[in-house]
Design a protein around this motif. Structure first.
Motif, PDB file in Angstrom:
ATOM      1  N   CYS A 195      42.201  44.801  32.055  1.00 35.82           N
ATOM      2  CA  CYS A 195      41.803  46.319  32.020  1.00 35.82           C
ATOM      3  C   CYS A 195      42.405  45.954  30.767  1.00 35.82           C
ATOM      4  O   CYS A 195      42.393  45.541  29.654  1.00 35.82           O
ATOM      5  CB  CYS A 195      43.348  47.459  32.767  1.00 35.82           C
ATOM      6  SG  CYS A 195      44.789  47.181  32.073  1.00 35.82           S
ATOM      7  N   TYR A 196      42.023  47.738  30.566  1.00 38.51           N
ATOM      8  CA  TYR A 196      41.609  47.709  28.787  1.00 38.51           C
ATOM      9  C   TYR A 196      42.707  47.586  27.801  1.00 38.51           C
ATOM     10  O   TYR A 196      42.802  47.990  26.434  1.00 38.51           O
ATOM     11  CB  TYR A 196      40.583  48.753  28.296  1.00 38.51           C
ATOM     12  CG  TYR A 196      39.530  48.903  29.026  1.00 38.51           C
ATOM     13  CD1 TYR A 196      38.493  48.299  29.047  1.00 38.51           C
ATOM     14  CD2 TYR A 196      38.918  50.240  29.316  1.00 38.51           C
ATOM     15  CE1 TYR A 196      37.121  48.323  29.589  1.00 38.51           C
ATOM     16  CE2 TYR A 196      37.703  50.121  29.636  1.00 38.51           C
ATOM     17  CZ  TYR A 196      36.630  49.546  30.349  1.00 38.51           C
ATOM     18  OH  TYR A 196      35.611  49.179  30.061  1.00 38.51           O
ATOM     19  N   PHE A 393      38.254  38.490  30.239  1.00 39.02           N
ATOM     20  CA  PHE A 393      37.282  39.850  31.095  1.00 39.02           C
ATOM     21  C   PHE A 393      35.988  40.207  29.946  1.00 39.02           C
ATOM     22  O   PHE A 393      35.354  40.314  28.952  1.00 39.02           O
ATOM     23  CB  PHE A 393      38.162  41.090  29.993  1.00 39.02           C
ATOM     24  CG  PHE A 393      38.073  42.541  30.707  1.00 39.02           C
ATOM     25  CD1 PHE A 393      39.026  42.991  30.937  1.00 39.02           C
ATOM     26  CD2 PHE A 393      36.805  43.648  30.030  1.00 39.02           C
ATOM     27  CE1 PHE A 393      39.106  44.170  31.366  1.00 39.02           C
ATOM     28  CE2 PHE A 393      36.731  44.563  30.845  1.00 39.02           C
ATOM     29  CZ  PHE A 393      37.922  44.833  31.488  1.00 39.02           C
ATOM     30  N   GLU A 525      36.238  48.335  34.217  1.00 36.76           N
ATOM     31  CA  GLU A 525      38.093  47.737  34.283  1.00 36.76           C
ATOM     32  C   GLU A 525      38.343  47.958  35.920  1.00 36.76           C
ATOM     33  O   GLU A 525      39.909  48.639  36.159  1.00 36.76           O
ATOM     34  CB  GLU A 525      38.830  47.957  33.592  1.00 36.76           C
ATOM     35  CG  GLU A 525      39.007  49.678  33.471  1.00 36.76           C
ATOM     36  CD  GLU A 525      39.592  50.000  32.279  1.00 36.76           C
ATOM     37  OE1 GLU A 525      40.813  49.486  31.561  1.00 36.76           O
ATOM     38  OE2 GLU A 525      39.828  52.153  32.435  1.00 36.76           O
TER      39      GLU A 525
END
Lengths: 773, 225, 84
Positions: A195-196, A393, A525
Motif C-alpha cells: 500500500c502507499y 507496486f 492500493e
C-alpha cells in the motif's frame, strides 16, 4: 453623547469574547455576524478525486447548490491534504458551456433533442431488435475504469446475467490488463500486496518507465517529502525519456524501447551470480515456470493465443539467465553494464528496502504480462515483498480501474468474482444475480481491440459506450473511427461532454458527473472510497447506472433490477459485497466507508481494520498462520518466478520510418482531455499537444521549436508543433506525443499490436517518420 | 479629571492562554498479537501551529523591507485573478523557468524569501510551504488566454479583509488555513498587496491576537493541539 | 456600580437552559457563542451588596460547569463620568 456605561459593558463583553477565542479556537458570537460575508458560508463534502488512480481524498465546498471550491482532505491517508492542479480545479469543468444536458438522437444525419424516456425507449428497442435479428453476441457494452462500482456492477449483471453475452469490455483493457495478467500469473490473485504506506518505509524507489512527477504527482511528492526527512532515501528513474521525474530523481537511467525485458533479466542474473538471494524465502515460497515464446503480436483479426505453463527448476532458470549478463545486453538495452550492476546491488542489498513503481511503460507493452512478471522475479528472488517498504507496486491511471474494472470485472472473461470459464464462478454469479446458471456463457468473446475490429467487420451491430472516449484513446483510431461510424452498428454513447466518440453516436445520453451522483471508486492500493451526491446534475442528465437499469427494465429484466432511484448505489454495493465475502477480499461495509476516507480490502470487520500488506501472515489474517508468507492466490501458496525472455517489438524503426513513437500524458491533462481541456486553468497551461524531438534530431531535420511537423506512420498521420528541449527530452531516435488532444489525434498513427496474454495494446512503441509541413 | 480603571482582563487573558496549552495527541491503538506496531504516518502532517513561526527569524528583515518602501504596490484584485477560487493554488504569471524542472530550487530561489526579481521588476511572493518542492504539481503557467470551450465558471467572493468585531480590535482570519498557515509568508512579503499587509511583522505570534472565523460546515480538524 | 464580564462553560448539553436562567437574573446580559458550548456573561450591579447577592445566585445555578472572570470596572469611574 455615547453612554459611557454602555461602552464599558461592550468593552467588557468583548474582552471576554477575545479571551474565549484564545481558549476555544473557531468560536463565533452573534455580535460578529453582521460582518459575515457569503464567501465563508461553504459546506465541505468528502469524495475521492475524479481523476487518476491514486485516489486522493478531496473535500468539495458547495454553496447555494453549486460546487465552488476543492481542497485536499487532511484526514485521507492517501494524500494528507495535498492535491495536484487537476484535483484542485476539477469542479470547473461542470460550468463548461457545451455540457450535455439533453438526450440527442440522430435523425437524418442531424441531432434532435428528445426526452430521456424517448431516448431510453429507443436504446432498449434497438438492443432488443438487434438481439432478435443477429443474436446475443451482436450487442456489446464498452464501459470504463471511471465507471463507479455500482455502474460497473449493473453493466455486468445486465450483459452477462440478464442478456447472457460476454460482450462486455472496458477501457481499463488499454491500461491495466497487463498488470492483471502479471498478478494472476505470478500470484494467482489480482492487485498489489502493499500500500502507499510503503513510501514511509522504503529506502530505494525504482520508478520503472513511469513519469511519476506528472502522472502520480501526489505520491511523488510524498516520496520527495520522505527523501527530505529521512536522509538515506534514493529515487531512481529508469525510463526511455528524460522528464520532470528524472530531474527530481537521484539517478536517471535511460534505456532503449523494449530494453526493459533484458534489463530485468540482467538484474536477476546479477542477483543470482552475486548470491544476493533470499534463499530461505525462495525455498519456501517460490516455484519456477516457463511459458510459450514467440507469441506474436495480435496484429491480425481474430488472433488467438493460449500459454502453456511448464514447471522448471532453479538451475534451468539460472542457465536461461546466462544470455543476460549485463555486458551482453548493453547493445540491446543501451544501458552500460555498470548501471545495471548498480541497480542489482540496490535490489540485492539485504539492508535496503526497495519499492518498484510502474504504470503504463510496463503495462502498455506487447510483452506487458512478461514485463510485470519480470519485476516480480526481482522482488521474489530477494524476498523483498509484502513487507512495509518492500515490494513491487503497480500504479493505476483511472480512479476505479481497480475498484470497478478489475474487482467488479467489466471484462469479457470476468465475473464479479472469478472468470466465466470457471464453473464455480458462474454458479456464484447466477446465485447472487438470481438468474439461471446456463444463461452466463462460459467463453469469453471480444477483448477491447477485437471488439472494435468486430464492429468494423460488422459482427457487432449495437454498442453502448459509457464514460469513455475510445475514438481518442484506442490505438490506431484511423481504423476504428470509420468502423464505428459505419451504419452497420448502432452506437449509443453516454457522456458528460461532446467528444469525437459522441460525434459518431446514434444516441447521445447525458450523464451525471462525479459529484452530481453518489458512488464508489477503488484506487491502486485496494482502497474503496464512497461519496455522496453533492449537487444536482444539469437538465436530464442521469447516473450511468440508472440509465442501464432503465434500459434493462424496458427489455423485460425488471425483476433483476429492483433498485430504487434514490438509493440504487447503496443497494447495488450491498448486493455486490456478497461476491467478495470471505477473508481474502472482504469489502468494508457502507457504514464504514461513509465515515472514513476509504478502507483497504481485505477489510477485517472484527477489528475494523484494513489489511495493509497481503500475503504476510503478520498483517494478513487470510494467510495460513503457520507460515510467514502465504501467496494464497495459488493453490500451493507459492508465487511463480517466470522464465520470460527478451523479444523484439513488432514494429521497429527502419530506413523509411526511422523514429520510435512514444505516447503518454502531461500533468495538466487527464487521458483524452474531455474534462481537463474544459477547465480554463489547465487548458491555458497546455492548450494543445506537441511532438517532443531530441535537439540533435531536430537540428539534423532542420526543425525548430514550435514549428509544425507531420508525424507519419504506416497507419496514419498527425500534424503537431515540435517541442525541442522543452518539458520532456526523448532519447535520440525517439519522439513523444501526449494523446489528450482530439484535434491532433496521435492515435491515428499508433499500432494496434497487443500483449497476447493480457490483450493490452502497446501505445509506447511503433515506427514513424517526421516531416516538415 | 482623574479616572481610575481596574483592569484585570489582561491577567485573565494570560492565565487562560497558559491554561489551554494542552496537547491531546491521540495514539491509535493497534491491538492483536499478530500485528506489528508500525509507525502510522501522522494523518495530520499538514500545518500545525508551529508553521506560524516558520518565518520568524526573517521577521525583522521583512519589516525593514516593508519600511524601506521598496515594494510593488500590487492590487488585491490582481492577487485574486490568479486563483480560480479563494484557496485555489495560484497560477504562475511569468515564464516558468526550465520547463522540465518540477520546481524546487528553480522556484524557491525567489519564492522562499521573497527576493527582488529584476527580470520581472517585482518582488516574488513568499511560498507558505517551501517544503513541498514539486511546485508544478499545483502551480501551472499561463501560456494562452483562450478557452477550449466557453466556461461560465465564476469564483466565489473573496473573503473580506479587515473584519473586526469592534473598532480597533485585531482583524479576524477569514480564510482557511490549510497549506496557508504560515501567516508571514503571505502577509508580510514585499509582494503582498497593501490591503492585506501586516504593519507589525516583528510580532510573530500572529494568532495571539487574530482569531479564526469562518462559517464553513464539515470542516475537518487540521490542528494538532 | 461594578461592571464585570465572565466566560461561562455550561454543563454538558445545558447551554440553552443556562442561557435562559442567566438572562432572567437582574443585571445580567448573555451572549452565547454560536458554534461552541460557551457563554459570555456581562453583569451590572448597583453596589457591593447587590453584587454579593448576584454572586450568591450564580453559585446556586448547577448548570454552570465553570465560570471565569475576565474583566471588571470600578463603580467610581462610571459614576463620575455620568455626573459630568
Amino acid at each position: 453623547m455615547m453612554n459611557r456605561r454602555i461602552f464599558i459593558k461592550k468593552t467588557a463583553a468583548f474582552s471576554a469574547m477575545a479571551a474565549a477565542a484564545t481558549m476555544v479556537p473557531g468560536i463565533l458570537f452573534a455580535h460578529e455576524q453582521k460582518h459575515d460575508n457569503p464567501a465563508s458560508d461553504i459546506t465541505w463534502h468528502k469524495a475521492p478525486c475524479r481523476f487518476c488512480g491514486v485516489g486522493c481524498g478531496i473535500l468539495v465546498g458547495t454553496q447555494a447548490g453549486r460546487a465552488v471550491a476543492v481542497k485536499g482532505d487532511p484526514n485521507c491517508s492517501v494524500n494528507k491534504g495535498l492535491l495536484c492542479v487537476k484535483g484542485y480545479h476539477q469542479i470547473m469543468c461542470t460550468s463548461a458551456s457545451d455540457r450535455l444536458t439533453k438526450p440527442l438522437i440522430k435523425k437524418n444525419g442531424k441531432y434532435v433533442e428528445v426526452t430521456m424516456k424517448e431516448a431510453l425507449d429507443l436504446v432498449a428497442a434497438k438492443m432488443q431488435e438487434t438481439i432478435k435479428k443477429y443474436g446475443k453476441d451482436s450487442v456489446a457494452m464498452y464501459t470504463s475504469g471511471q465507471s463507479t462500482i455500482p455502474e460497473g456492477y449493473v453493466a455486468s449483471k445486465f450483459m452477462k446475467g440478464a442478456i447472457g453475452t460476454n460482450n462486455l469490455e472496458c477501457n481499463a483493457r488499454l491500461c491495466m490488463a497487463s498488470a492483471v495478467a502479471g498478478f494472476l500469473t505470478t500470484f494467482g490473485a489480482d492487485e498489489p500486496m502493499g500500500c502507499y504506506e510503503d513510501i514511509e518505509h522504503a529506502d530505494v524507489f525504482v520508478l520503472w518507465g513511469n513519469n511519476m512527477a506528472e502522472m502520480h504527482p501526489v505520491l511523488f511528492s510524498r516520496m520527495l517529502d520522505n527523501r527530505l526527512r529521512r536522509k538515506n532515501v534514493k529515487i531512481i528513474d529508469l525510463a526511455t525519456r528524460t522528464t520532470r521525474t528524472s530531474k527530481a530523481a537521484d539517478i536517471s537511467i535511460l534505456f532503449k524501447p523494449q530494453g526493459d525485458l533484458a534489463i530485468a533479466n540482467a538484474i536477476c542474473y546479477e542477483l543470482i551470480n552475486n548470491n544476493w538471494l533470499d534463499k530461505n524465502f525462495i525455498e519456501k515460497h517460490v516455484v519456477f515456470f516457463k511459458g510459450k515464446t514467440g507469441l506474436g503480436y495480435g496484429l491480425e483479426d481474430k488472433f488467438a493465443f493460449k500459454d502453456e505453463p511448464e514447471a522448471i527448476d532453479f538451475d534451468q532458470y539460472k542457465a536461461f539467465l546466462n544470455d543476460y549478463r549485463p555486458d551482453k545486453v548493453e547493445a540491446l538495452t543501451g544501458v552500460p553494464a555498470k548501471e545495471i550492476k548498480y541497480l542489482a546491488a540496490l535490489y540485492g542489498d539485504p539492508n535496503l528496502k526497495v519499492v518498484t513503481y510502474w504504470c503504463m511503460g510496463i503495462n502498455q507493452h506487447t510483452r506487458g504480462t512478461w514485463a510485470n512478471n519480470l519485476i516480480y522475479n526481482i522482488h521474489l528472488l530477494t524476498g523483498k515483498i509484502s513487507q512495509p517498504g518492500n515490494g513491487p507496486f503497480s500504479l493505476t491511471g483511472q480512479p476505479s480501474a481497480c475498484g470497478t474494472a478489475r474487482e467488479v470485472g467489466t471484462f469479457t472473461h470476468k465475473l464479479p468474482k472469478g472468470v466465466v470459464t470457471n464453473k464455480k464462478s458462474r454458479e456464484l454469479a447466477a446465485k447472487i444475480w438470481k438468474v439461471p446458471y446456463e444463461r452466463i456463457p462460459d467463453k469469453p468473446t471480444y477483448h477491447t481491440t477485437e471488439m472494435f475490429r468486430a464492429i468494423d467487420r460488422g459482427d457487432i451491430r449495437f454498442i453502448w459506450i459509457q464514460s469513455t472516449n475510445p475514438l481518442v484513446s484506442l490505438p490506431r483510431t484511423s481504423r476504428y473511427r470509420p468502423a464505428l461510424a459505419k451504419d452497420s452498428c448502432f452506437v449509443v454513447v453516454s457522456d458528460v461532454f461532446p467528444t469525437p466518440t459522441t460525434d459518431v453516436a446514434d444516441v447521445i445520453l447525458p450523464a451525471a458527473w462525479h459529484i452530481e451522483k453518489s458512488g464508489l471508486y477503488g484506487n491502486s492500493e485496494r482502497r474503496t472510497q464512497y461519496w455522496d451526491k453533492m449537487i444536482e446534475p444539469p437538465g436530464e442528465a442521469l447516473p450511468d447506472a440508472w440509465m442501464t437499469i432503465e434500459v434493462a427494465r424496458r427489455m423485460g429484466f425488471a425483476k433483476l433490477f429492483p433498485y430504487s432511484k434514490e438509493k440504487h448505489h447503496e443497494e447495488i454495493y450491498n448486493e455486490y459485497r456478497q461476491f467478495h465475502a470471505g477473508k481474502k477480499h472482504n469489502m468494508a461495509p457502507l457504514s464504514v466507508l461513509k465515515k472514513q476516507s476509504g478502507a483497504i480490502w481485505p477489510y477485517i470487520e472484527e477489528t475494523g481494520r484494513s489489511t495493509l500488506w497481503r500475503y504476510n501472515s503478520r498483517y494478513d489474517p487470510a494467510c495460513d498462520t503457520t507460515k510467514d508468507f502465504d501467496f494464497y492466490g495459488k493453490p500451493n501458496g507459492k508465487a511463480v518466478i517466470w522464465l520470460r525472455p527478451y523479444e523484439p517489438a513488432p514494429e521497429m524503426p527502419d530506413n523509411e520510418y526511422p523514429f520510435w513513437l512514444n505516447t503518454g500524458r502531461v500533468i495538466e491533462h487527464w487521458h483524452t482531455g474531455s474534462m481537463t481541456r474544459r477547465i480554463p486553468v489547465l487548458h491555458q497551461a497546455v492548450p494543445h499537444a506537441y511532438v517532443e524531438i531530441h535537439p540533435a534530431d531536430a537540428k539534423r531535420l532542420g526543425i525548430k521549436h514550435n514549428q509544425k511537423v507531420k508525424v507519419i506512420s504506416r497507419r496514419g498521420q498527425t500534424v503537431l508543433p515540435a517541442s525541442v528541449n522543452d518539458r520532456g527530452l526523448p532519447t535520440p531516435g525517439q519522439v513523444f506525443v501526449p494523446f489528450f488532444d482530439e484535434n491532433m489525434l496521435i492515435n491515428d498513427t499508433t499500432l494496434d499490436a497487443f500483449c497476447p496474454i493480457s490483450k493490452e495494446p502497446d501505445f509506447k512503441k511503433c515506427a514513424v517518420r517526421i516531416e516538415k509541413v | 479629571m482623574k479616572q481610575r480603571y481596574i483592569i484585570i482582563g489582561f491577567w485573565a487573558l494570560l492565565s487562560a492562554a497558559s491554561a489551554i496549552i494542552v496537547n491531546t495527541s491521540l495514539v491509535e491503538e493497534r491491538s492483536g498479537e499478530n500485528f506489528d506496531v508500525i509507525a502510522q504516518p501522522d494523518s495530520n502532517t499538514l500545518p500545525a501551529e508551529e508553521e506560524v513561526f516558520k518565518l520568524a527569524d526573517k521577521a525583522l528583515e521583512l519589516k525593514q523591507l516593508l519600511e524601506s518602501g521598496q515594494n510593488v504596490n500590487k492590487e488585491l484584485t490582481a492577487y485574486y485573478s490568479r486563483r480560480a477560487y479563494p484557496g485555489a493554488p495560484p497560477v504562475i504569471p511569468h515564464p516558468a523557468g526550465e520547463e522540465r524542472s518540477p520546481g524546487g530550487k528553480d522556484c524557491l530561489q525567489c519564492h522562499r524569501h521573497g527576493d527582488y526579481a529584476p527580470a520581472y521588476g517585482a518582488f516574488a511572493p513568499i511560498t507558505p510551504h517551501p517544503e513541498l518542492i514539486s511546485c508544478k504539481q499545483c502551480h501551472v503557467p499561463v501560456t494562452t488566454t483562450g478557452n477550449f470551450v466557453a466556461n461560465t465558471w465564476s469564483s466565489t467572493a473573496a473573503p473580506g479583509s479587515g473584519q473586526q468585531a469592534l473598532p480597533g480590535s485585531p482583524p479576524v482570519i477569514t480564510h482557511g488555513l490549510q497549506m496557508r498557515s504560515n501567516c508571514l509568508a503571505c502577509h508580510a512579503s514585499s509582494a503582498t498587496p497593501a490591503k492585506i499587509r501586516v504593519t507589525h511583522p516583528e510580532r510573530v505570534n500572529c494568532r495571539q491576537c487574530h482569531a479564526i472565523k469562518n462559517n464553513e460546515k464539515n470542516v475537518p480538524e487540521i490542528w494538532t493541539r | 456600580m461594578p461592571i464585570k464580564s465572565y466566560i461561562v462553560f455550561p454543563s454538558k448539553g445545558k447551554k440553552d437552559l443556562l442561557r435562559q436562567q442567566l438572562a432572567s437574573l437582574a443585571g445580567c446580559e448573555v451572549i452565547p457563542a454560536l458554534n461552541k458550548d460557551v457563554l459570555i456573561l456581562v453583569t451590572e450591579t448597583f453596589g457591593n451588596h447587590e453584587e454579593d447577592a448576584l454572586m450568591a445566585s450564580l453559585e446556586k445555578i448547577k448548570e454552570i460547569e465553570h465560570l471565569s472572570l475576565v474583566s471588571g470596572y470600578s463603580d467610581h469611574a462610571i459614576h463620575d463620568h455620568n455626573n459630568k
